[in-house]
Design a protein around this motif. Structure first.
Motif, PDB file in Angstrom:
ATOM      1  N   ILE A  61       0.838  -1.202   0.000  1.00  0.00           N
ATOM      2  CA  ILE A  61       0.000   0.000   0.000  1.00  0.00           C
ATOM      3  C   ILE A  61       0.870   1.248   0.000  1.00  0.00           C
ATOM      4  O   ILE A  61       0.568   2.249  -0.670  1.00  0.00           O
ATOM      5  N   ALA A  62       1.986   1.201   0.742  1.00  0.00           N
ATOM      6  CA  ALA A  62       2.880   2.363   0.829  1.00  0.00           C
ATOM      7  C   ALA A  62       3.496   2.716  -0.517  1.00  0.00           C
ATOM      8  O   ALA A  62       3.897   3.865  -0.738  1.00  0.00           O
ATOM      9  N   ARG A  63       3.581   1.752  -1.433  1.00  0.00           N
ATOM     10  CA  ARG A  63       4.122   2.040  -2.764  1.00  0.00           C
ATOM     11  C   ARG A  63       3.311   3.117  -3.494  1.00  0.00           C
ATOM     12  O   ARG A  63       3.846   3.903  -4.258  1.00  0.00           O
ATOM     13  N   THR A  64       2.019   3.099  -3.254  1.00  0.00           N
ATOM     14  CA  THR A  64       1.142   4.031  -3.961  1.00  0.00           C
ATOM     15  C   THR A  64       0.633   5.163  -3.091  1.00  0.00           C
ATOM     16  O   THR A  64       0.063   6.119  -3.601  1.00  0.00           O
ATOM     17  N   ASP A  65       0.820   5.063  -1.761  1.00  0.00           N
ATOM     18  CA  ASP A  65       0.366   6.131  -0.865  1.00  0.00           C
ATOM     19  C   ASP A  65       1.442   6.380   0.187  1.00  0.00           C
ATOM     20  O   ASP A  65       1.605   5.590   1.122  1.00  0.00           O
ATOM     21  N   PRO A  66       2.205   7.469   0.048  1.00  0.00           N
ATOM     22  CA  PRO A  66       3.321   7.729   0.956  1.00  0.00           C
ATOM     23  C   PRO A  66       2.912   8.061   2.389  1.00  0.00           C
ATOM     24  O   PRO A  66       3.786   8.175   3.264  1.00  0.00           O
ATOM     25  N   ARG A  67       1.621   8.203   2.644  1.00  0.00           N
ATOM     26  CA  ARG A  67       1.184   8.432   4.012  1.00  0.00           C
ATOM     27  C   ARG A  67       1.437   7.208   4.893  1.00  0.00           C
ATOM     28  O   ARG A  67       1.555   7.327   6.121  1.00  0.00           O
ATOM     29  N   VAL A  68       1.536   6.045   4.296  1.00  0.00           N
ATOM     30  CA  VAL A  68       1.723   4.800   5.046  1.00  0.00           C
ATOM     31  C   VAL A  68       3.212   4.490   5.170  1.00  0.00           C
ATOM     32  O   VAL A  68       3.959   4.554   4.193  1.00  0.00           O
ATOM     33  N   ARG A  69       3.654   4.172   6.378  1.00  0.00           N
ATOM     34  CA  ARG A  69       5.001   3.657   6.556  1.00  0.00           C
ATOM     35  C   ARG A  69       5.026   2.634   7.679  1.00  0.00           C
ATOM     36  O   ARG A  69       4.291   2.752   8.661  1.00  0.00           O
ATOM     37  N   THR A  70       5.820   1.611   7.504  1.00  0.00           N
ATOM     38  CA  THR A  70       5.966   0.594   8.538  1.00  0.00           C
ATOM     39  C   THR A  70       7.107   0.990   9.462  1.00  0.00           C
ATOM     40  O   THR A  70       8.137   1.503   9.021  1.00  0.00           O
ATOM     41  N   VAL A  71       6.922   0.760  10.754  1.00  0.00           N
ATOM     42  CA  VAL A  71       7.894   1.170  11.757  1.00  0.00           C
ATOM     43  C   VAL A  71       8.182  -0.021  12.666  1.00  0.00           C
ATOM     44  O   VAL A  71       7.256  -0.620  13.221  1.00  0.00           O
ATOM     45  N   LEU A  72       9.446  -0.363  12.803  1.00  0.00           N
ATOM     46  CA  LEU A  72       9.844  -1.490  13.647  1.00  0.00           C
ATOM     47  C   LEU A  72      10.032  -1.031  15.090  1.00  0.00           C
ATOM     48  O   LEU A  72      10.886  -0.196  15.393  1.00  0.00           O
ATOM     49  N   ASN A  73       9.233  -1.571  15.985  1.00  0.00           N
ATOM     50  CA  ASN A  73       9.275  -1.239  17.399  1.00  0.00           C
ATOM     51  C   ASN A  73      10.512  -1.878  18.045  1.00  0.00           C
ATOM     52  O   ASN A  73      10.706  -3.085  17.961  1.00  0.00           O
ATOM     53  N   THR A  74      11.322  -1.053  18.694  1.00  0.00           N
ATOM     54  CA  THR A  74      12.514  -1.564  19.382  1.00  0.00           C
ATOM     55  C   THR A  74      12.420  -1.424  20.897  1.00  0.00           C
ATOM     56  O   THR A  74      13.420  -1.586  21.599  1.00  0.00           O
ATOM     57  N   TYR A  75      11.237  -1.117  21.429  1.00  0.00           N
ATOM     58  CA  TYR A  75      11.070  -0.983  22.870  1.00  0.00           C
ATOM     59  C   TYR A  75      10.770  -2.309  23.560  1.00  0.00           C
ATOM     60  O   TYR A  75      10.689  -2.357  24.785  1.00  0.00           O
ATOM     61  N   GLY A  76      10.559  -3.365  22.801  1.00  0.00           N
ATOM     62  CA  GLY A  76      10.155  -4.642  23.376  1.00  0.00           C
ATOM     63  C   GLY A  76       8.817  -5.062  22.808  1.00  0.00           C
ATOM     64  O   GLY A  76       8.028  -4.222  22.362  1.00  0.00           O
ATOM     65  N   ARG A  77       8.544  -6.338  22.808  1.00  0.00           N
ATOM     66  CA  ARG A  77       7.323  -6.844  22.186  1.00  0.00           C
ATOM     67  C   ARG A  77       6.078  -6.503  22.998  1.00  0.00           C
ATOM     68  O   ARG A  77       6.144  -6.265  24.195  1.00  0.00           O
ATOM     69  N   GLY A  78       4.945  -6.518  22.313  1.00  0.00           N
ATOM     70  CA  GLY A  78       3.669  -6.281  22.963  1.00  0.00           C
ATOM     71  C   GLY A  78       3.029  -4.987  22.524  1.00  0.00           C
ATOM     72  O   GLY A  78       3.725  -4.051  22.096  1.00  0.00           O
ATOM     73  N   PRO A  79       1.698  -4.905  22.619  1.00  0.00           N
ATOM     74  CA  PRO A  79       0.985  -3.722  22.132  1.00  0.00           C
ATOM     75  C   PRO A  79       1.330  -2.438  22.865  1.00  0.00           C
ATOM     76  O   PRO A  79       1.380  -1.366  22.257  1.00  0.00           O
ATOM     77  N   ALA A  80       1.582  -2.501  24.174  1.00  0.00           N
ATOM     78  CA  ALA A  80       1.909  -1.274  24.906  1.00  0.00           C
ATOM     79  C   ALA A  80       3.216  -0.670  24.401  1.00  0.00           C
ATOM     80  O   ALA A  80       3.313   0.539  24.167  1.00  0.00           O
ATOM     81  N   GLY A  90       4.855  10.720  30.096  1.00  0.00           N
ATOM     82  CA  GLY A  90       5.376   9.384  29.849  1.00  0.00           C
ATOM     83  C   GLY A  90       4.320   8.295  29.889  1.00  0.00           C
ATOM     84  O   GLY A  90       3.187   8.500  30.350  1.00  0.00           O
ATOM     85  N   ILE A  91       4.699   7.138  29.380  1.00  0.00           N
ATOM     86  CA  ILE A  91       3.845   5.946  29.382  1.00  0.00           C
ATOM     87  C   ILE A  91       4.564   4.857  30.157  1.00  0.00           C
ATOM     88  O   ILE A  91       5.674   4.450  29.803  1.00  0.00           O
ATOM     89  N   GLU A  92       3.952   4.390  31.222  1.00  0.00           N
ATOM     90  CA  GLU A  92       4.558   3.363  32.065  1.00  0.00           C
ATOM     91  C   GLU A  92       4.126   1.951  31.662  1.00  0.00           C
ATOM     92  O   GLU A  92       4.813   0.984  31.980  1.00  0.00           O
ATOM     93  N   SER A  93       2.989   1.819  31.011  1.00  0.00           N
ATOM     94  CA  SER A  93       2.471   0.504  30.640  1.00  0.00           C
ATOM     95  C   SER A  93       3.445  -0.193  29.697  1.00  0.00           C
ATOM     96  O   SER A  93       4.012   0.426  28.800  1.00  0.00           O
ATOM     97  N   ASN A  94       3.613  -1.493  29.890  1.00  0.00           N
ATOM     98  CA  ASN A  94       4.514  -2.239  29.015  1.00  0.00           C
ATOM     99  C   ASN A  94       4.018  -3.643  28.698  1.00  0.00           C
ATOM    100  O   ASN A  94       4.786  -4.504  28.279  1.00  0.00           O
ATOM    101  N   THR A  95       2.719  -3.880  28.904  1.00  0.00           N
ATOM    102  CA  THR A  95       2.203  -5.227  28.630  1.00  0.00           C
ATOM    103  C   THR A  95       1.119  -5.213  27.555  1.00  0.00           C
ATOM    104  O   THR A  95       1.349  -5.653  26.440  1.00  0.00           O
TER     105      THR A  95
END
Length: 265
Positions: free
Chosen positions: A53-72, A171-176
């Motif tokens: 999708i990002a090929r045709t719409d530059p508003r989209v970009r994928t970002v690799l999270n390096t803070y640790g796994r999980g949604p928080a 800040g955000i303290e949640s990490n789970t």
């Protein structure tokens, strides 16, 4: 173009299912925006479809999270990566109504630090989903609204817009799990910062399986539920609480956008 809203979407192996949701967001969001697809691992099955999708719409970009796994961790990484003054967190499962992203962002632009999409105010609705989870969420939202005066009847909903300066300040303290929504609502309440809400209709996901584990995440929700009650805290006091929980950051957070997959030519 500098975006006015950063849409943060934590993903976990959504695969092709993310395509319809991203297309809907791109169609419905009219403000200048960036769409951050935040994932925990390069091999996440969501990434190839987002890059297509990002090929045709530059508003989209994928970002690799390096803070640790999980949604928080993915959400707080996404907010740190946001280039806009407003960050709207929405899920990748299509349960949230993307037409409301602009309205939530405009509330923050007008001065609130948290704008919630509320299932439990007049005009809101929750369709489907686990019964116990829905009852517990509604009870928590209503009691926090009545007794803690948090400014919304739906403090637990993840679909919210945030003033990014406020989030980086306290800040955000949640990490789970997904408790960031109630954490930041509680922090706004304790610091006497404005919170607002608009009604939303939440629809249970049609594809895939939810990764929400009530038993695992309930203690974290209860922690922030009770935190919402109490004396006024300054931004400095909230920041001091956060200092001990702060994640490992990149050498220069301003360069965080470099930590992403490049869209193929």
């Amino acid at each position: 173009m500098t975006p006015r809203v950063s849409v943060v979407i934590p993903v976990y192996n959504e695969g092709e299912g993310v395509v319809k949701h991203l297309e809907r967001i791109l169609r419905e969001v009219l403000l200048p925006a960036e769409i951050l697809v935040v994932h925990d691992m390069p091999e996440d099955t969501t990434v190839p479809y987002a890059l297509e999708i990002a090929r045709t719409d530059p508003r989209v970009r994928t970002v690799l999270n390096t803070y640790g796994r999980g949604p928080a961790n993915a959400i707080r990484f996404g907010i740190d990566a946001a280039r806009a003054p407003v960050a709207v967190v929405t899920m990748a499962d299509g349960c949230d109504d993307p037409r409301q992203i602009d309205d939530l962002a405009r509330l923050v632009d007008r001065g609130v630090v948290v704008a919630a999409a509320s299932r439990y105010m007049p005009g809101g609705q929750q369709v489907g989903g686990p019964r116990f989870k829905g009852m517990a969420s509604k009870w928590a939202g209503r009691t926090l609204h009545w007794f803690a005066r948090v400014g919304t009847r739906d403090a637990t909903n993840s679909f919210k817009a945030y003033d990014t300066d406020f989030v980086r300040e306290v800040g955000i303290e949640s990490n789970t799990g997904f408790e960031i929504g109630i954490e930041l609502t509680a922090k706004a309440t304790r610091s006497r910062r404005p919170v607002a809400e608009i009604p939303t209709i939440w629809l249970d996901r049609q594809l895939g399986e939810s990764h929400f584990d009530v038993g695992r995440f309930l203690p974290s929700y209860l922690r922030w539920y009770f935190f919402a009650f109490g004396r006024t805290l300054s931004a400095e006091q909230l920041a001091a609480r956060w200092a001990a929980h702060r994640p490992t950051v990149l050498s220069d957070i301003s360069d965080i956008s470099q930590n992403r997959e490049e869209t193929p030519a």
